[in-house]
Design a protein around this motif. Structure first.
Motif, PDB file in Angstrom:
ATOM      1  N   THR A   1       0.806  -1.336   0.109  1.00 14.34           N
ATOM      2  CA  THR A   1       0.029   0.068   0.025  1.00 14.34           C
ATOM      3  C   THR A   1       0.838   1.398   0.089  1.00 14.34           C
ATOM      4  OG1 THR A   1      -1.823  -1.264   1.081  1.00 14.34           O
ATOM      5  CG2 THR A   1      -1.658   1.113   1.321  1.00 14.34           C
ATOM      6  N   VAL A   2       2.099   1.199   0.842  1.00 13.77           N
ATOM      7  CA  VAL A   2       2.887   2.453   1.013  1.00 13.77           C
ATOM      8  C   VAL A   2       3.585   2.641  -0.452  1.00 13.77           C
ATOM      9  CG1 VAL A   2       4.861   3.288   1.909  1.00 13.77           C
ATOM     10  CG2 VAL A   2       2.993   2.282   3.441  1.00 13.77           C
ATOM     11  N   TYR A   3       3.949   1.580  -0.995  1.00  9.24           N
ATOM     12  CA  TYR A   3       4.794   1.626  -2.352  1.00  9.24           C
ATOM     13  C   TYR A   3       3.879   2.097  -3.385  1.00  9.24           C
ATOM     14  CZ  TYR A   3       7.751   0.224  -6.218  1.00  9.24           C
ATOM     15  OH  TYR A   3       8.391   0.204  -7.479  1.00  9.24           O
ATOM     16  N   GLN A   4       2.579   1.552  -3.324  1.00 10.81           N
ATOM     17  CA  GLN A   4       1.649   2.168  -4.559  1.00 10.81           C
ATOM     18  C   GLN A   4       1.192   3.567  -4.196  1.00 10.81           C
ATOM     19  OE1 GLN A   4      -1.625  -0.462  -4.889  1.00 10.81           O
ATOM     20  NE2 GLN A   4      -2.673   0.824  -6.585  1.00 10.81           N
ATOM     21  N   LEU A   5       1.177   4.120  -2.941  1.00 13.19           N
ATOM     22  CA  LEU A   5       0.658   5.502  -2.785  1.00 13.19           C
ATOM     23  C   LEU A   5       2.023   6.528  -3.227  1.00 13.19           C
ATOM     24  CD1 LEU A   5      -0.843   5.134   0.878  1.00 13.19           C
ATOM     25  CD2 LEU A   5      -1.936   5.920  -1.473  1.00 13.19           C
ATOM     26  N   VAL A   6       3.290   5.887  -3.076  1.00 12.96           N
ATOM     27  CA  VAL A   6       4.362   6.701  -3.413  1.00 12.96           C
ATOM     28  C   VAL A   6       4.659   6.626  -4.887  1.00 12.96           C
ATOM     29  CG1 VAL A   6       6.945   7.046  -2.933  1.00 12.96           C
ATOM     30  CG2 VAL A   6       5.359   6.597  -0.932  1.00 12.96           C
ATOM     31  N   MET A   7       4.841   5.248  -5.363  1.00 12.41           N
ATOM     32  CA  MET A   7       5.302   5.214  -6.722  1.00 12.41           C
ATOM     33  C   MET A   7       4.191   5.378  -7.450  1.00 12.41           C
ATOM     34  SD  MET A   7       8.446   5.048  -6.192  1.00 12.41           S
ATOM     35  CE  MET A   7       9.138   4.264  -7.346  1.00 12.41           C
ATOM     36  N   GLY A   8       2.871   5.011  -7.078  1.00  9.56           N
ATOM     37  CA  GLY A   8       1.618   5.113  -8.421  1.00  9.56           C
ATOM     38  C   GLY A   8       1.489   3.750  -8.849  1.00  9.56           C
ATOM     39  N   THR A   9       2.111   3.037  -8.628  1.00  8.13           N
ATOM     40  CA  THR A   9       2.007   1.655  -9.388  1.00  8.13           C
ATOM     41  C   THR A   9       2.184   0.628  -8.193  1.00  8.13           C
ATOM     42  OG1 THR A   9       4.190   1.282  -9.996  1.00  8.13           O
ATOM     43  CG2 THR A   9       2.828   2.080 -11.734  1.00  8.13           C
ATOM     44  N   PRO A  10       1.333  -0.747  -8.447  1.00  8.02           N
ATOM     45  CA  PRO A  10       1.495  -1.924  -7.426  1.00  8.02           C
ATOM     46  C   PRO A  10       3.239  -2.375  -7.646  1.00  8.02           C
ATOM     47  CG  PRO A  10      -0.030  -2.462  -9.119  1.00  8.02           C
ATOM     48  CD  PRO A  10       0.347  -1.166  -9.402  1.00  8.02           C
TER      49      PRO A  10
ATOM     50  N   GLY B   1       7.051  -7.558  -6.715  1.00  9.23           N
ATOM     51  CA  GLY B   1       8.087  -8.351  -5.729  1.00  9.23           C
ATOM     52  C   GLY B   1       8.578  -7.593  -4.590  1.00  9.23           C
ATOM     53  N   PRO B   2       9.716  -7.809  -4.045  1.00  9.31           N
ATOM     54  CA  PRO B   2      10.137  -7.148  -2.800  1.00  9.31           C
ATOM     55  C   PRO B   2      10.565  -5.623  -3.552  1.00  9.31           C
ATOM     56  CG  PRO B   2      11.332  -9.355  -2.723  1.00  9.31           C
ATOM     57  CD  PRO B   2      10.474  -9.078  -4.214  1.00  9.31           C
ATOM     58  N   THR B   3      10.501  -4.834  -2.112  1.00  9.70           N
ATOM     59  CA  THR B   3      10.752  -3.080  -2.549  1.00  9.70           C
ATOM     60  C   THR B   3      11.625  -3.137  -1.673  1.00  9.70           C
ATOM     61  OG1 THR B   3       9.167  -2.690  -0.975  1.00  9.70           O
ATOM     62  CG2 THR B   3       8.233  -2.866  -3.239  1.00  9.70           C
ATOM     63  N   ILE B   4      12.088  -1.708  -1.781  1.00  9.28           N
ATOM     64  CA  ILE B   4      13.043  -0.945  -0.974  1.00  9.28           C
ATOM     65  C   ILE B   4      12.678  -1.045   0.430  1.00  9.28           C
ATOM     66  CG2 ILE B   4      12.315   1.482  -1.382  1.00  9.28           C
ATOM     67  CD1 ILE B   4      15.757   0.360  -0.917  1.00  9.28           C
ATOM     68  N   LEU B   5      11.405  -0.943   0.602  1.00  6.50           N
ATOM     69  CA  LEU B   5      10.653  -0.853   1.943  1.00  6.50           C
ATOM     70  C   LEU B   5      11.074  -2.292   2.836  1.00  6.50           C
ATOM     71  CD1 LEU B   5       7.330   0.440   1.108  1.00  6.50           C
ATOM     72  CD2 LEU B   5       9.131   1.489   2.381  1.00  6.50           C
ATOM     73  N   HIS B   6      11.062  -3.349   1.977  1.00 11.50           N
ATOM     74  CA  HIS B   6      11.359  -4.776   2.336  1.00 11.50           C
ATOM     75  C   HIS B   6      12.808  -4.721   2.776  1.00 11.50           C
ATOM     76  CE1 HIS B   6       7.773  -5.976   0.394  1.00 11.50           C
ATOM     77  NE2 HIS B   6       7.591  -6.752   1.410  1.00 11.50           N
ATOM     78  N   LEU B   7      13.664  -4.107   2.051  1.00 18.22           N
ATOM     79  CA  LEU B   7      15.010  -4.201   2.408  1.00 18.22           C
ATOM     80  C   LEU B   7      15.541  -3.310   3.801  1.00 18.22           C
ATOM     81  CD1 LEU B   7      17.976  -4.903   1.532  1.00 18.22           C
ATOM     82  CD2 LEU B   7      17.951  -2.796   0.101  1.00 18.22           C
ATOM     83  N   ALA B   8      14.970  -2.157   3.701  1.00 19.11           N
ATOM     84  CA  ALA B   8      15.119  -1.268   4.920  1.00 19.11           C
ATOM     85  C   ALA B   8      14.452  -1.831   6.055  1.00 19.11           C
ATOM     86  CB  ALA B   8      14.362   0.194   4.511  1.00 19.11           C
ATOM     87  N   TYR B   9      13.243  -2.360   6.053  1.00 18.67           N
ATOM     88  CA  TYR B   9      12.906  -3.026   7.290  1.00 18.67           C
ATOM     89  C   TYR B   9      13.552  -4.265   7.650  1.00 18.67           C
ATOM     90  CZ  TYR B   9       9.427  -5.661  10.003  1.00 18.67           C
ATOM     91  OH  TYR B   9       8.913  -6.478  10.921  1.00 18.67           O
ATOM     92  N   THR B  10      14.269  -5.016   6.811  1.00 14.38           N
ATOM     93  CA  THR B  10      15.055  -6.127   7.137  1.00 14.38           C
ATOM     94  C   THR B  10      16.355  -5.646   7.879  1.00 14.38           C
ATOM     95  OG1 THR B  10      14.168  -7.501   5.385  1.00 14.38           O
ATOM     96  CG2 THR B  10      16.259  -8.247   6.359  1.00 14.38           C
ATOM     97  N   ALA B  11      16.845  -4.737   7.241  1.00 10.49           N
ATOM     98  CA  ALA B  11      18.055  -3.887   7.734  1.00 10.49           C
ATOM     99  C   ALA B  11      17.908  -3.518   9.268  1.00 10.49           C
ATOM    100  CB  ALA B  11      18.926  -3.120   6.871  1.00 10.49           C
ATOM    101  N   GLY B  12      16.864  -2.786   9.181  1.00 13.60           N
ATOM    102  CA  GLY B  12      16.470  -1.950  10.416  1.00 13.60           C
ATOM    103  C   GLY B  12      16.232  -2.890  11.730  1.00 13.60           C
TER     104      GLY B  12
END
Length: 175
Positions: A98-107, A110-121
């Protein structure tokens, strides 16, 4: 006098391996008074203390490493299961989509930068919370596990001393 007190026998264990004995400070004072009747003894610590006799056994290296590997596996899979259960419970994939679609405009596809940041965090947060990564400690403060183990040890010792006092099993001046 200090040397005589250090050499004084307070209690003698029967050689049976691992044992413990709860001793009253009054028993220690009595032994000191036997050495020097004019000594003034002031207790600045607990009323009772526990003396442990531990039989030293040499553990095989492979058994030691097997135990370490077992604990690591249990901790890894237990933590993984907990994190996955939490992520499923809060629907983290749906939230990220949902956050990705709101920011980028497309669904997302696959995995996004949000997943990577969440995992690293998550990994960085765990290292900071538990205060060490491998053998490197970030600060001199004890880890949460060390604090809980000390509290547990103190509670066990307090319970042993209270129970020994109730059962009249401690080494006291009368024994």
């Amino acid at each position: 006098m200090e040397q005589k007190v250090k050499e004084a026998k307070l209690f003698h264990f029967k050689k049976r391996g691992n044992e413990r004995e709860i001793i009253s400070i009054l028993k220690a004072v009595e032994v000191i008074k036997e050495i020097d009747k004019t000594a003034e003894v002031v207790n600045m610590g607990p009323e009772d203390f526990i003396v442990y006799l531990k039989e030293v056994t040499q553990e095989k290296k492979w058994a030691h490493y097997l135990k370490i590997a077992g604990v690591c596996l249990v901790a890894f899979f237990g933590a993984s299961f907990s994190i996955m259960s939490y992520n499923t419970d809060v629907a983290i994939d749906d939230l990220f989509a949902t956050v990705y679609q709101l920011v980028m405009g497309t669904p997302p596809k696959g995995p996004t930068i949000l997943h990577l940041a969440y995992t690293a965090g998550l990994a960085i947060g765990i290292v900071i919370f538990f205060n060490h990564a491998g053998k490197i400690k970030l600060t001199d403060d004890p880890t949460p596990f060390e604090v809980q183990m000390r509290l547990y040890e103190r509670d066990v010792n307090d319970t042993l001393m209270i129970d020994a006092g109730r059962k009249k099993e401690e080494q006291d001046v009368s024994s």
